[in-house]
Design an enzyme around this catalytic site. Structure first.
Site, PDB file in Angstrom:
ATOM      1  N   SER A 196       0.811  -1.229   0.000  1.00 18.53           N
ATOM      2  CA  SER A 196       0.000   0.000   0.000  1.00 18.53           C
ATOM      3  C   SER A 196       0.845   1.280   0.000  1.00 18.53           C
ATOM      4  O   SER A 196       0.502   2.226  -0.722  1.00 18.53           O
ATOM      5  CB  SER A 196      -0.957   0.000   1.195  1.00 18.53           C
ATOM      6  OG  SER A 196      -1.957  -0.969   1.000  1.00 18.53           O
TER       7      SER A 196
ATOM      8  N   THR B 179      -4.844  -3.461   8.221  1.00 14.71           N
ATOM      9  CA  THR B 179      -4.759  -4.827   7.717  1.00 14.71           C
ATOM     10  C   THR B 179      -4.736  -5.766   8.916  1.00 14.71           C
ATOM     11  O   THR B 179      -4.988  -5.349  10.054  1.00 14.71           O
ATOM     12  CB  THR B 179      -3.557  -4.952   6.742  1.00 14.71           C
ATOM     13  OG1 THR B 179      -3.533  -6.277   6.228  1.00 14.71           O
ATOM     14  CG2 THR B 179      -2.221  -4.650   7.402  1.00 14.71           C
TER      15      THR B 179
ATOM     16  N   LYS C 168      -8.762  -5.064  11.606  1.00 13.19           N
ATOM     17  CA  LYS C 168      -9.977  -4.535  10.964  1.00 13.19           C
ATOM     18  C   LYS C 168     -11.198  -4.545  11.879  1.00 13.19           C
ATOM     19  O   LYS C 168     -12.012  -3.626  11.842  1.00 13.19           O
ATOM     20  CB  LYS C 168     -10.275  -5.320   9.681  1.00 13.19           C
ATOM     21  CG  LYS C 168      -9.214  -5.085   8.603  1.00 13.19           C
ATOM     22  CD  LYS C 168      -9.535  -5.830   7.329  1.00 13.19           C
ATOM     23  CE  LYS C 168      -8.374  -5.697   6.357  1.00 13.19           C
ATOM     24  NZ  LYS C 168      -8.621  -6.343   5.076  1.00 13.19           N
TER      25      LYS C 168
ATOM     26  N   ASP D 162     -12.784  -3.028   1.026  1.00 10.13           N
ATOM     27  CA  ASP D 162     -12.430  -4.372   0.529  1.00 10.13           C
ATOM     28  C   ASP D 162     -13.538  -4.947  -0.353  1.00 10.13           C
ATOM     29  O   ASP D 162     -13.267  -5.464  -1.448  1.00 10.13           O
ATOM     30  CB  ASP D 162     -12.195  -5.344   1.697  1.00 10.13           C
ATOM     31  CG  ASP D 162     -10.827  -5.160   2.333  1.00 10.13           C
ATOM     32  OD1 ASP D 162      -9.923  -4.642   1.667  1.00 10.13           O
ATOM     33  OD2 ASP D 162     -10.675  -5.542   3.507  1.00 10.13           O
TER      34      ASP D 162
ATOM     35  N   ALA E 224     -12.068 -11.313   5.744  1.00  8.29           N
ATOM     36  CA  ALA E 224     -12.251 -10.976   4.326  1.00  8.29           C
ATOM     37  C   ALA E 224     -13.502 -11.667   3.778  1.00  8.29           C
ATOM     38  O   ALA E 224     -14.284 -11.068   3.035  1.00  8.29           O
ATOM     39  CB  ALA E 224     -11.019 -11.397   3.529  1.00  8.29           C
TER      40      ALA E 224
ATOM     41  N   THR F 279     -13.694 -24.980   9.146  1.00  6.83           N
ATOM     42  CA  THR F 279     -14.449 -25.111  10.392  1.00  6.83           C
ATOM     43  C   THR F 279     -15.888 -24.699  10.083  1.00  6.83           C
ATOM     44  O   THR F 279     -16.194 -23.514  10.022  1.00  6.83           O
ATOM     45  CB  THR F 279     -13.857 -24.198  11.488  1.00  6.83           C
ATOM     46  OG1 THR F 279     -12.434 -24.357  11.495  1.00  6.83           O
ATOM     47  CG2 THR F 279     -14.428 -24.502  12.855  1.00  6.83           C
TER      48      THR F 279
ATOM     49  N   LEU G  30      -7.467 -14.120  -2.957  1.00  3.17           N
ATOM     50  CA  LEU G  30      -7.232 -12.766  -2.432  1.00  3.17           C
ATOM     51  C   LEU G  30      -5.764 -12.521  -2.136  1.00  3.17           C
ATOM     52  O   LEU G  30      -5.315 -11.389  -2.080  1.00  3.17           O
ATOM     53  CB  LEU G  30      -8.019 -12.540  -1.141  1.00  3.17           C
ATOM     54  CG  LEU G  30      -9.538 -12.530  -1.239  1.00  3.17           C
ATOM     55  CD1 LEU G  30     -10.119 -11.926   0.018  1.00  3.17           C
ATOM     56  CD2 LEU G  30     -10.006 -11.762  -2.456  1.00  3.17           C
TER      57      LEU G  30
ATOM     58  N   TYR H 121      -1.796 -12.346  -2.804  1.00  2.41           N
ATOM     59  CA  TYR H 121      -0.989 -12.057  -3.986  1.00  2.41           C
ATOM     60  C   TYR H 121       0.481 -12.177  -3.613  1.00  2.41           C
ATOM     61  O   TYR H 121       0.840 -12.137  -2.439  1.00  2.41           O
ATOM     62  CB  TYR H 121      -1.291 -10.652  -4.537  1.00  2.41           C
ATOM     63  CG  TYR H 121      -1.147  -9.565  -3.498  1.00  2.41           C
ATOM     64  CD1 TYR H 121       0.086  -9.000  -3.217  1.00  2.41           C
ATOM     65  CD2 TYR H 121      -2.242  -9.126  -2.774  1.00  2.41           C
ATOM     66  CE1 TYR H 121       0.219  -8.024  -2.247  1.00  2.41           C
ATOM     67  CE2 TYR H 121      -2.115  -8.152  -1.806  1.00  2.41           C
ATOM     68  CZ  TYR H 121      -0.885  -7.601  -1.550  1.00  2.41           C
ATOM     69  OH  TYR H 121      -0.754  -6.650  -0.583  1.00  2.41           O
TER      70      TYR H 121
ATOM     71  N   GLY I  55      -4.817 -11.511  -5.923  1.00  7.70           N
ATOM     72  CA  GLY I  55      -5.453 -10.393  -5.214  1.00  7.70           C
ATOM     73  C   GLY I  55      -4.918  -9.013  -5.552  1.00  7.70           C
ATOM     74  O   GLY I  55      -5.302  -8.031  -4.909  1.00  7.70           O
TER      75      GLY I  55
END
Ligand code: NDP
Length: 269
Positions: free
Chosen positions: A27, A72, A76, A110, A137, A158, A216, A218, A239
């Site tokens: 970022s 991140t 979040k 996102d 996410a 799960t 997602l 990368y 991603g």
């Protein structure tokens, strides 16, 4: 990549990405490239913040004059709780990746950033999408996809977590008992399995030949999930486009100026 600062020693800057760890984040490069492309005098730095320190770190950065931050892993959820003025989507999914420190407001770019990448792949509602995972996410993307009119299926290692997620969101999504991608145009890996060099379980033999595999995560190499998909002949997407799209939306939310997408994309490739 710039070395992250400890939040107590943060330099004077305008924006930052906070996380633990945060050294992998692209970022800062992406936002700095955007300021340069538009000749804006702004700066964006990486700052390491532990979960327990988020609130004092945000107060400290606000005092230093920071305008906004991206969050991140693992911040979040805590960011959504911190904000006095979360937007409606943040309130519902309980996850924020973009904060305005002046306004104490929060948004989540996102989900809309991810949705921005789908038309380019020829994926439109009401296509069927299989979401693998039930973490932060997956939460935002399941809500976003269902609201946009996609038919969403969710499978998680799960199963109780997937059930609790869908129930909690009140989303029109079906929880599967097995990772069966039959009929899905998009198979979306939101798990962090790649971090341990693994791919989530999937019944590849039941996937449509034209289904697109989207991860997602990368990096410079294909993730184990995308490698498996490519070997089966599926189109694969990582991603990076989503990273750029969510970054562009954060940029616009803070600054009210159209983001220079091409410059941002070049900076992270
Ligand atoms: P969480 O830690 O909240 O969720 C992790 C999920 O992965 C859980 O559902 C967990 O399952 C599952 N999982 C972990 N390991 C395995 C495994 N070996 N096999 C199967 N399932 C597994 O993470 P987030 O949701 O915050 O992030 C997930 C990924 O998405 C990260 O890699 C992150 O970097 C990436 N991401 C990328 C973005 C971008 O812009 N490109 C934006 C946001 C996230 P269980 O419940 O069973 O433990």
């Amino acid at each position: 990549m710039a070395r992250p600062h400890d939040w107590r020693d943060a330099p004077l800057a305008d924006f930052a990405v906070l996380g633990d760890p945060v050294s992998h984040s692209r970022s800062p490069k992406m936002h700095e490239a955007a300021y340069q492309a538009l000749a804006m005098k702004r700066s964006y730095v990486p700052i390491e913040v532990k979960l327990d320190d988020l609130s004092p770190a945000l107060s400290h950065l606000a005092r230093l004059g920071y305008r906004g931050v991206n969050l991140t892993v693992p911040l979040k959820e805590a960011g959504a709780k911190w904000a006095e003025k979360p937007d409606e989507f943040v309130r519902r999914v309980g996850s924020a990746n973009t904060l305005d420190l002046l306004e104490s407001s929060a948004t989540n770019t996102d989900a809309p950033g991810f949705l921005d990448t789908l038309p380019g792949l020829g994926i439109w509602p009401p296509s069927k999408v299989l979401v693998l995972g039930a973490g932060g996410a997956a939460r935002a993307l399941t809500a976003g996809l269902a609201e946009a009119g996609f038919r969403v299926r969710v499978f998680n290692r799960t199963p109780e977590r997937a059930e609790a997620m869908v129930r909690g969101l009140g989303a029109a999504a079906e929880v599967l008992g097995e990772p069966n991608p039959e009929g899905c145009s998009l198979i979306l890996n939101t798990t962090s399995a790649a971090l341990s060099g693994e791919a989530p379980d999937l019944q590849w033999n039941r996937a449509d030949r034209k289904a697109i595999a989207y991860d997602l995560t990368y990096g410079s190499e294909l993730t184990p999930f995308l490698l498996k998909a490519a070997l089966q002949g599926h189109k694969v997407v990582d991603g990076l486009d989503m990273l750029v799209a969510q970054g562009a939306r954060s940029f616009e939310w803070w600054l009210g100026v159209a983001a220079p997408l091409d410059a941002m994309r070049r900076a992270v490739e």
